[in-house]
Scaffold this motif. Structure first.
Motif, PDB file in Angstrom:
ATOM      1  N   ALA A 123       0.978  -1.190   0.119  1.00 14.42           N
ATOM      2  CA  ALA A 123      -0.042   0.237   0.052  1.00 14.42           C
ATOM      3  C   ALA A 123       0.949   1.334   0.068  1.00 14.42           C
ATOM      4  O   ALA A 123       0.464   2.141  -0.664  1.00 14.42           O
ATOM      5  CB  ALA A 123      -0.738  -0.029   1.264  1.00 14.42           C
ATOM      6  N   VAL A 124       1.986   1.316   0.804  1.00 13.50           N
ATOM      7  CA  VAL A 124       3.018   2.467   0.858  1.00 13.50           C
ATOM      8  C   VAL A 124       3.358   2.792  -0.638  1.00 13.50           C
ATOM      9  O   VAL A 124       3.432   3.859  -0.958  1.00 13.50           O
ATOM     10  CB  VAL A 124       3.982   2.157   1.866  1.00 13.50           C
ATOM     11  CG1 VAL A 124       5.083   3.286   1.722  1.00 13.50           C
ATOM     12  CG2 VAL A 124       3.474   2.154   3.254  1.00 13.50           C
ATOM     13  N   PHE A 125       3.943   1.599  -1.288  1.00 10.24           N
ATOM     14  CA  PHE A 125       4.416   1.857  -2.681  1.00 10.24           C
ATOM     15  C   PHE A 125       3.434   1.975  -3.756  1.00 10.24           C
ATOM     16  O   PHE A 125       3.876   2.577  -4.896  1.00 10.24           O
ATOM     17  CB  PHE A 125       5.557   0.806  -2.994  1.00 10.24           C
ATOM     18  CG  PHE A 125       6.857   1.079  -1.792  1.00 10.24           C
ATOM     19  CD1 PHE A 125       7.606   1.831  -2.263  1.00 10.24           C
ATOM     20  CD2 PHE A 125       6.987  -0.030  -0.852  1.00 10.24           C
ATOM     21  CE1 PHE A 125       8.963   1.851  -1.372  1.00 10.24           C
ATOM     22  CE2 PHE A 125       8.087   0.170   0.012  1.00 10.24           C
ATOM     23  CZ  PHE A 125       8.917   1.280  -0.150  1.00 10.24           C
ATOM     24  N   SER A 126       2.315   1.781  -3.413  1.00  4.89           N
ATOM     25  CA  SER A 126       1.313   2.219  -4.311  1.00  4.89           C
ATOM     26  C   SER A 126       0.775   3.533  -4.297  1.00  4.89           C
ATOM     27  O   SER A 126       0.291   3.911  -5.216  1.00  4.89           O
ATOM     28  CB  SER A 126      -0.106   1.060  -4.281  1.00  4.89           C
ATOM     29  OG  SER A 126       0.185  -0.256  -4.432  1.00  4.89           O
ATOM     30  N   TYR A 127       1.171   4.017  -3.224  1.00  2.63           N
ATOM     31  CA  TYR A 127       1.049   5.616  -2.925  1.00  2.63           C
ATOM     32  C   TYR A 127       2.359   6.230  -3.588  1.00  2.63           C
ATOM     33  O   TYR A 127       2.170   7.219  -4.287  1.00  2.63           O
ATOM     34  CB  TYR A 127       1.080   5.891  -1.542  1.00  2.63           C
ATOM     35  CG  TYR A 127       0.839   7.462  -1.357  1.00  2.63           C
ATOM     36  CD1 TYR A 127      -0.291   8.215  -1.768  1.00  2.63           C
ATOM     37  CD2 TYR A 127       1.478   7.988  -0.587  1.00  2.63           C
ATOM     38  CE1 TYR A 127      -0.347   9.421  -1.706  1.00  2.63           C
ATOM     39  CE2 TYR A 127       1.729   9.521  -0.579  1.00  2.63           C
ATOM     40  CZ  TYR A 127       0.472  10.175  -0.922  1.00  2.63           C
ATOM     41  OH  TYR A 127       0.361  11.359  -0.732  1.00  2.63           O
TER      42      TYR A 127
END
Length: 380
Positions: free
Chosen positions: A20-24
């Motif tokens: 989720a962090v890197f999808s942001y």
């Protein structure tokens, strides 16, 4: 009945949080270029991971003796039908993206049947190998025993390679077939023969498709440009420019990375930085330390799954867990080798880290079924 392996829940949750962090942080350039909104990929990742986590919890609480085969057969049959009909669906339902017809459009979302077909194949092999594969006195008898599998699954693999243009997924499934056959009791001689046959199939698929052959030439050019004083293949390709930028991003990240959100190669240099090249994006922003952390999580997850396989009381459960653990390992290794140009790049997701709803849901379903059968294993 034993309790489920809660350590797997924790590992998957941490991997999803990381995803989720890197999808942001990673797809910001794409979001700006296409006016998608700052939280476009993050919101979708959270949606799919949330649904996937619910599926995982639901499956984990089911009785494996009652539901394992029913769910497994359902996944295998439905995904098989979808794979067969996918090439014949109109483009309004099955759009052609990057020259390939691999997705079914469901409103604003796209669904890839092959992701679930891989899981269905793992179930089918675990169910069938338990009943069919046995020690034979002669090598030819074992060949006769596995020939129907090769013919049956081979028809699907040919369809996926030539109609859906997805050699990478077929390579994964062939690898799973060979590994699960060996665990089920196959001979090492048969193992060697299957590996040779798989290499031959891949070479044939490359030769018969000019664009695949060009990818091999481009990969050789990239390798020669980085490791040899003179190139061994003339010409270059924009596709393998991505691999070069991937290695530049990894180098730029160094040991500790440039910091979350501070990567520069995601700004138009790596167009697939949130999917195929997510490891390169993670490496740039968190460095070798971040990659080591991700590798540890994936490795520990595989270890826990294999531990369930080792301690399972039923061979069918054992083979299924081996298949799921091997699936995660194979995709992670192939992607890692591809983004570093050690092998030709294949469009395979990094489990739980790459953006992709179908992959997330299929993996969560697989983990849920492993947790279901973990209640029949003696876990330390």
């Amino acid at each position: 009945m034993q309790k489920v392996d809660h350590k797997i829940f924790i590992i998957v949750a941490i991997l999803m949080l990381t995803g989720a962090v890197f999808s942001y942080t990673l797809p910001v350039f794409l979001e700006m270029r296409k006016s998608m909104g700052e939280y476009h990929f993050l919101s979708r990742y959270i949606l799919f991971s949330g649904v996937g986590f619910i599926i995982m919890i639901f499956l984990a609480n089911l009785n494996p003796d009652k539901w394992f085969n029913k769910i497994g057969w359902g996944i295998f049959i439905i995904s098989s039908i979808l794979v067969i009909i996918l090439p014949f669906l109109p483009e309004s339902i099955a759009p052609i993206i990057n020259g390939a017809k691999r997705w079914i459009k469901l409103g604003p979302f796209k669904f890839s049947p092959v992701e679930f077909f891989k899981l269905g194949v793992i179930f089918f092999l675990s169910w069938s190998f338990t009943r069919k594969v046995k020690k034979t006195e002669k090598f030819i008898d074992e060949i006769k025993l596995i020939a129907p599998y090769i013919i049956f699954l081979g028809l699907f693999w040919v369809l996926i390679v030539f109609a859906l243009s997805d050699l990478g997924q077929v390579f994964v499934m062939i690898s799973l077939f060979i590994l699960m056959l060996l665990v089920a009791g196959g001979r090492l001689k048969t193992f060697g023969m299957m590996v040779a046959a798989a290499v031959g199939f891949v070479i044939l698929a490359i030769i018969l498709a000019p664009y695949r052959f060009k990818r091999i030439k481009d990969w050789l050019y990239t390798v020669s440009s980085n490791f040899l004083p003179q190139p061994i293949v003339e010409g270059s390709s924009a596709n393998y420019g991505q691999v070069i930028q991937s290695m530049n991003a990894i180098h730029h990240g160094g040991i500790f990375g440039v910091g979350l959100g501070n990567g520069i190669f995601k700004l138009g240099f790596l167009s697939d930085v949130h999917t195929d090249f997510v490891l390169a994006g993670i490496a740039e922003e968190t460095g070798a330390v971040g990659i080591a952390f991700v590798t540890f999580l994936i490795g520990f997850l595989i270890y826990r799954i294999f531990k369930i396989a080792y301690r399972s009381t039923k061979k069918e459960y054992q083979l299924f867990a081996v298949g799921v653990g091997s699936l995660i390992a194979i995709q992670f290794i192939i992607n890692g080798l591809g983004v570093t140009s050690l092998i030709p790049i294949k469009g395979l997701t990094v489990p739980f880290l790459s953006y992709g709803g179908s992959s997330l849901l299929a993996l969560c379903t697989a983990i849920g079924m492993v947790l279901m059968i973990s209640k029949r294993a003696k876990i330390a």
